[in-house]
Write a protein that holds these residues in place. Structure first.
Motif, PDB file in Angstrom:
ATOM      1  N   GLY A  27       5.817  26.698  -8.590  1.00 25.88           N
ATOM      2  CA  GLY A  27       4.584  26.179  -7.998  1.00 25.88           C
ATOM      3  C   GLY A  27       4.256  24.774  -8.482  1.00 25.88           C
ATOM      4  O   GLY A  27       3.847  23.912  -7.699  1.00 25.88           O
ATOM      5  N   LEU A  28       4.458  24.547  -9.755  1.00 28.56           N
ATOM      6  CA  LEU A  28       4.195  23.212 -10.309  1.00 28.56           C
ATOM      7  C   LEU A  28       5.172  22.178  -9.761  1.00 28.56           C
ATOM      8  O   LEU A  28       4.780  21.030  -9.504  1.00 28.56           O
ATOM      9  CB  LEU A  28       4.248  23.248 -11.840  1.00 28.56           C
ATOM     10  N   ARG A  29       6.426  22.563  -9.572  1.00 28.27           N
ATOM     11  CA  ARG A  29       7.406  21.628  -8.975  1.00 28.27           C
ATOM     12  C   ARG A  29       6.998  21.267  -7.555  1.00 28.27           C
ATOM     13  O   ARG A  29       7.096  20.108  -7.136  1.00 28.27           O
ATOM     14  CB  ARG A  29       8.796  22.238  -8.994  1.00 28.27           C
ATOM     15  N   GLU A  30       6.553  22.269  -6.792  1.00 27.58           N
ATOM     16  CA  GLU A  30       6.104  22.001  -5.426  1.00 27.58           C
ATOM     17  C   GLU A  30       4.886  21.089  -5.427  1.00 27.58           C
ATOM     18  O   GLU A  30       4.792  20.157  -4.618  1.00 27.58           O
ATOM     19  CB  GLU A  30       5.790  23.318  -4.713  1.00 27.58           C
ATOM     20  N   GLU A  31       3.955  21.339  -6.322  1.00 29.73           N
ATOM     21  CA  GLU A  31       2.767  20.495  -6.432  1.00 29.73           C
ATOM     22  C   GLU A  31       3.143  19.083  -6.863  1.00 29.73           C
ATOM     23  O   GLU A  31       2.599  18.100  -6.355  1.00 29.73           O
ATOM     24  CB  GLU A  31       1.770  21.116  -7.420  1.00 29.73           C
ATOM     25  N   ALA A  32       4.076  18.965  -7.785  1.00 26.12           N
ATOM     26  CA  ALA A  32       4.524  17.638  -8.237  1.00 26.12           C
ATOM     27  C   ALA A  32       5.172  16.870  -7.088  1.00 26.12           C
ATOM     28  O   ALA A  32       4.954  15.660  -6.941  1.00 26.12           O
ATOM     29  CB  ALA A  32       5.494  17.778  -9.411  1.00 26.12           C
ATOM     30  N   ALA A  33       5.948  17.563  -6.265  1.00 25.14           N
ATOM     31  CA  ALA A  33       6.588  16.903  -5.118  1.00 25.14           C
ATOM     32  C   ALA A  33       5.521  16.427  -4.128  1.00 25.14           C
ATOM     33  O   ALA A  33       5.596  15.304  -3.611  1.00 25.14           O
ATOM     34  CB  ALA A  33       7.566  17.854  -4.441  1.00 25.14           C
ATOM     35  N   ARG A  34       4.527  17.266  -3.880  1.00 28.27           N
ATOM     36  CA  ARG A  34       3.440  16.888  -2.979  1.00 28.27           C
ATOM     37  C   ARG A  34       2.673  15.686  -3.538  1.00 28.27           C
ATOM     38  O   ARG A  34       2.400  14.719  -2.827  1.00 28.27           O
ATOM     39  CB  ARG A  34       2.478  18.063  -2.769  1.00 28.27           C
ATOM     40  N   LEU A  35       2.380  15.734  -4.826  1.00 31.66           N
ATOM     41  CA  LEU A  35       1.653  14.616  -5.447  1.00 31.66           C
ATOM     42  C   LEU A  35       2.486  13.337  -5.463  1.00 31.66           C
ATOM     43  O   LEU A  35       1.933  12.235  -5.353  1.00 31.66           O
ATOM     44  CB  LEU A  35       1.216  14.998  -6.859  1.00 31.66           C
ATOM     45  N   GLU A  37       4.471  12.397  -3.125  1.00 26.85           N
ATOM     46  CA  GLU A  37       4.314  11.832  -1.780  1.00 26.85           C
ATOM     47  C   GLU A  37       2.953  11.158  -1.632  1.00 26.85           C
ATOM     48  O   GLU A  37       2.849  10.074  -1.065  1.00 26.85           O
ATOM     49  CB  GLU A  37       4.480  12.931  -0.729  1.00 26.85           C
ATOM     50  N   VAL A  38       1.915  11.789  -2.141  1.00 26.85           N
ATOM     51  CA  VAL A  38       0.565  11.211  -2.081  1.00 26.85           C
ATOM     52  C   VAL A  38       0.522   9.910  -2.880  1.00 26.85           C
ATOM     53  O   VAL A  38      -0.046   8.908  -2.435  1.00 26.85           O
ATOM     54  CB  VAL A  38      -0.482  12.223  -2.611  1.00 26.85           C
ATOM     55  N   LEU A  39       1.139   9.918  -4.052  1.00 24.86           N
ATOM     56  CA  LEU A  39       1.183   8.719  -4.892  1.00 24.86           C
ATOM     57  C   LEU A  39       1.917   7.590  -4.192  1.00 24.86           C
ATOM     58  O   LEU A  39       1.460   6.439  -4.198  1.00 24.86           O
ATOM     59  CB  LEU A  39       1.851   9.033  -6.236  1.00 24.86           C
ATOM     60  N   GLU A  40       3.040   7.903  -3.561  1.00 27.89           N
ATOM     61  CA  GLU A  40       3.805   6.865  -2.862  1.00 27.89           C
ATOM     62  C   GLU A  40       2.967   6.241  -1.745  1.00 27.89           C
ATOM     63  O   GLU A  40       2.943   5.018  -1.594  1.00 27.89           O
ATOM     64  CB  GLU A  40       5.093   7.450  -2.296  1.00 27.89           C
ATOM     65  N   ILE A  44       1.726   2.300  -1.525  1.00 29.66           N
ATOM     66  CA  ILE A  44       1.982   1.448  -0.362  1.00 29.66           C
ATOM     67  C   ILE A  44       0.683   0.813   0.112  1.00 29.66           C
ATOM     68  O   ILE A  44       0.628  -0.392   0.384  1.00 29.66           O
ATOM     69  CB  ILE A  44       2.661   2.260   0.768  1.00 29.66           C
ATOM     70  N   LYS A  45      -0.386   1.616   0.189  1.00 32.78           N
ATOM     71  CA  LYS A  45      -1.687   1.088   0.610  1.00 32.78           C
ATOM     72  C   LYS A  45      -2.176   0.023  -0.369  1.00 32.78           C
ATOM     73  O   LYS A  45      -2.707  -1.014   0.035  1.00 32.78           O
ATOM     74  CB  LYS A  45      -2.697   2.218   0.726  1.00 32.78           C
ATOM     75  N   LEU A  46      -1.985   0.255  -1.655  1.00 25.80           N
ATOM     76  CA  LEU A  46      -2.374  -0.732  -2.664  1.00 25.80           C
ATOM     77  C   LEU A  46      -1.593  -2.029  -2.464  1.00 25.80           C
ATOM     78  O   LEU A  46      -2.172  -3.122  -2.511  1.00 25.80           O
ATOM     79  CB  LEU A  46      -2.129  -0.183  -4.070  1.00 25.80           C
ATOM     80  N   ASP A  47      -0.298  -1.925  -2.230  1.00 20.35           N
ATOM     81  CA  ASP A  47       0.520  -3.123  -1.993  1.00 20.35           C
ATOM     82  C   ASP A  47      -0.005  -3.907  -0.793  1.00 20.35           C
ATOM     83  O   ASP A  47      -0.077  -5.136  -0.830  1.00 20.35           O
ATOM     84  CB  ASP A  47       1.986  -2.746  -1.778  1.00 20.35           C
ATOM     85  N   TRP A  48      -0.364  -3.203   0.293  1.00 24.70           N
ATOM     86  CA  TRP A  48      -0.912  -3.882   1.474  1.00 24.70           C
ATOM     87  C   TRP A  48      -2.184  -4.630   1.120  1.00 24.70           C
ATOM     88  O   TRP A  48      -2.383  -5.766   1.547  1.00 24.70           O
ATOM     89  CB  TRP A  48      -1.227  -2.886   2.576  1.00 24.70           C
ATOM     90  N   ARG A  49      -3.036  -3.981   0.341  1.00 27.76           N
ATOM     91  CA  ARG A  49      -4.307  -4.611  -0.005  1.00 27.76           C
ATOM     92  C   ARG A  49      -4.103  -5.833  -0.902  1.00 27.76           C
ATOM     93  O   ARG A  49      -4.797  -6.842  -0.757  1.00 27.76           O
ATOM     94  CB  ARG A  49      -5.237  -3.602  -0.654  1.00 27.76           C
ATOM     95  N   VAL A  50      -3.158  -5.758  -1.814  1.00 28.59           N
ATOM     96  CA  VAL A  50      -2.855  -6.907  -2.678  1.00 28.59           C
ATOM     97  C   VAL A  50      -2.340  -8.063  -1.832  1.00 28.59           C
ATOM     98  O   VAL A  50      -2.772  -9.207  -1.991  1.00 28.59           O
ATOM     99  CB  VAL A  50      -1.831  -6.513  -3.771  1.00 28.59           C
TER     100      VAL A  50
END
Length: 90
Positions: A27-35, A37-40, A44-50
């Protein structure tokens, strides 16, 4: 034989705990994979804003330089900015 039952019982408890730990790890591995993706996506959004901020700062600097150049050129000629002929004093 009582000792054998106790060992089997302890072994059973350990096996149950191991199984529960495996489920938790999965379960933690699945959550880490999901997070991940969210982090990536957030990175990307942060890079656009910069980039947008940097582009704006650059454009404002160019605009300010152009305005300064025009102001200095007019000042060197010893006259005020040209007036718009459509503007009248009241």
């Amino acid at each position: 034989m009582t000792e054998g039952c106790a060992v089997a019982s302890v072994l059973g408890v350990l096996e149950e705990r191991e199984a529960a730990a495996r489920v938790r790890v999965k379960g933690l591995r699945e959550e880490a994979a999901r997070l991940a993706e969210v982090l990536e996506a957030a990175e990307i959004k942060l890079d656009w804003r910069v980039i947008a901020r940097e582009e704006l700062v650059e454009a404002l600097a160019v605009s300010a330089a152009e305005t300064t150049a025009v102001t200095e050129a007019v000042a060197e000629q010893g006259r005020d900015f040209p007036r718009d002929s459509r503007v009248t004093d009241r």
